[in-house]
Design a protein around this motif. Sequence first.
Motif, PDB file in Angstrom:
ATOM      1  N   ARG A 108      22.705  -9.890  13.210  1.00  0.00           N
ATOM      2  CA  ARG A 108      23.491  -9.948  11.960  1.00  0.00           C
ATOM      3  C   ARG A 108      23.878 -11.311  11.735  1.00  0.00           C
ATOM      4  O   ARG A 108      23.958 -11.881  10.716  1.00  0.00           O
ATOM      5  N   SER A 157      29.834   5.489  -1.994  1.00  0.00           N
ATOM      6  CA  SER A 157      29.701   4.483  -0.959  1.00  0.00           C
ATOM      7  C   SER A 157      28.367   4.929  -0.115  1.00  0.00           C
ATOM      8  O   SER A 157      27.590   5.727  -0.397  1.00  0.00           O
ATOM      9  N   ALA A 169      34.663  -1.244  14.559  1.00  0.00           N
ATOM     10  CA  ALA A 169      34.618  -1.494  13.129  1.00  0.00           C
ATOM     11  C   ALA A 169      33.342  -2.425  12.877  1.00  0.00           C
ATOM     12  O   ALA A 169      33.046  -2.210  11.506  1.00  0.00           O
ATOM     13  N   ASP A 170      32.670  -3.030  13.692  1.00  0.00           N
ATOM     14  CA  ASP A 170      31.484  -3.617  13.388  1.00  0.00           C
ATOM     15  C   ASP A 170      30.434  -2.853  13.167  1.00  0.00           C
ATOM     16  O   ASP A 170      29.549  -3.053  12.011  1.00  0.00           O
ATOM     17  N   ASP A 230      28.237   0.998   6.644  1.00  0.00           N
ATOM     18  CA  ASP A 230      28.576   0.889   5.096  1.00  0.00           C
ATOM     19  C   ASP A 230      28.011  -0.286   4.419  1.00  0.00           C
ATOM     20  O   ASP A 230      28.209  -0.002   3.179  1.00  0.00           O
ATOM     21  N   HIS A 231      27.532  -1.192   4.824  1.00  0.00           N
ATOM     22  CA  HIS A 231      26.917  -2.072   3.922  1.00  0.00           C
ATOM     23  C   HIS A 231      25.428  -2.025   3.779  1.00  0.00           C
ATOM     24  O   HIS A 231      24.598  -2.859   3.448  1.00  0.00           O
ATOM     25  N   THR A 269      25.885  -9.023   4.522  1.00  0.00           N
ATOM     26  CA  THR A 269      26.338  -9.244   3.142  1.00  0.00           C
ATOM     27  C   THR A 269      24.923  -9.190   2.212  1.00  0.00           C
ATOM     28  O   THR A 269      25.059  -8.524   1.208  1.00  0.00           O
ATOM     29  N   HIS A 271      23.656  -5.663   1.764  1.00  0.00           N
ATOM     30  CA  HIS A 271      24.600  -4.976   0.825  1.00  0.00           C
ATOM     31  C   HIS A 271      24.066  -5.338  -0.455  1.00  0.00           C
ATOM     32  O   HIS A 271      24.089  -4.522  -1.409  1.00  0.00           O
ATOM     33  N   ALA A 285      30.928  -0.950   9.723  1.00  0.00           N
ATOM     34  CA  ALA A 285      30.605  -1.995   8.600  1.00  0.00           C
ATOM     35  C   ALA A 285      29.197  -2.230   8.636  1.00  0.00           C
ATOM     36  O   ALA A 285      28.642  -2.185   7.327  1.00  0.00           O
TER      37      ALA A 285
END
Length: 224
Positions: free
Chosen positions: A56, A155, A89-90, A96-97, A65, A68, A93
């Motif tokens: 990452r 999404s 959360a990581d 989700d990306h 990023t 995505h 993410a």
Amino acid sequence: MRTPVRVMVVEDDEDLRVAVTAELGSAGLVVDGAESIAAADTAFAREHYDCVVFDRMLPDGDAITYVHQRRQSGWAVPVLFLTARDSLADRVAGFDHGGDDYLVKPFAVAEMTARVLALCRRAGSGRPSVLRHADLEVDCARREVRRAGVLLTLSDKEFAVLECLIARPGEAIARTDLIEHCWDTQTDPMSNVVDVVVKRLRKKLREPELIHTVRGRGYRLAAS
């Protein structure tokens, strides 16, 4: 002659990159390595990959990023993120990306290899890139969804769940199966993440309803 399965490993830690590359190579894959997003991007322009393993945090940015942004332009290559960032959360993410799997450092190299092989099998399954059911159309390569010809905005997680459902129309798919295919393996199978995404999907797909609840089993895609 069968095209060899090719994997890219993007990792700035040279020792880890060499170790991962060697392990994947021993599993019969053709493996290339890159130390940065820029180097990987250059390789993607000249070569097709069946899977990409991304650290990452790279010298030139956060890989989620980059992924995505590529997903928005229709890039459909499966991605496995490797990272020391292990918070919920990581992990969310990462998915989700546009990530397809997420492995926290330190990890067992054998497990990483198994995950990459699974992603490569999924990518080479021979499934058509455009799936249709009733008036619903899901373009897996472009990551576009249309209902009655109208382009919908979903999404990454909503797209992943819908993709699983339309790949097996009429079949009841358990919440645990959806979690396995669309979420991190550490996601609690008793959580309501699937129900939340399905609720949002139903709203975006509008009437007549296509996603039906099968009591005690999960969800299925069926004609209204």
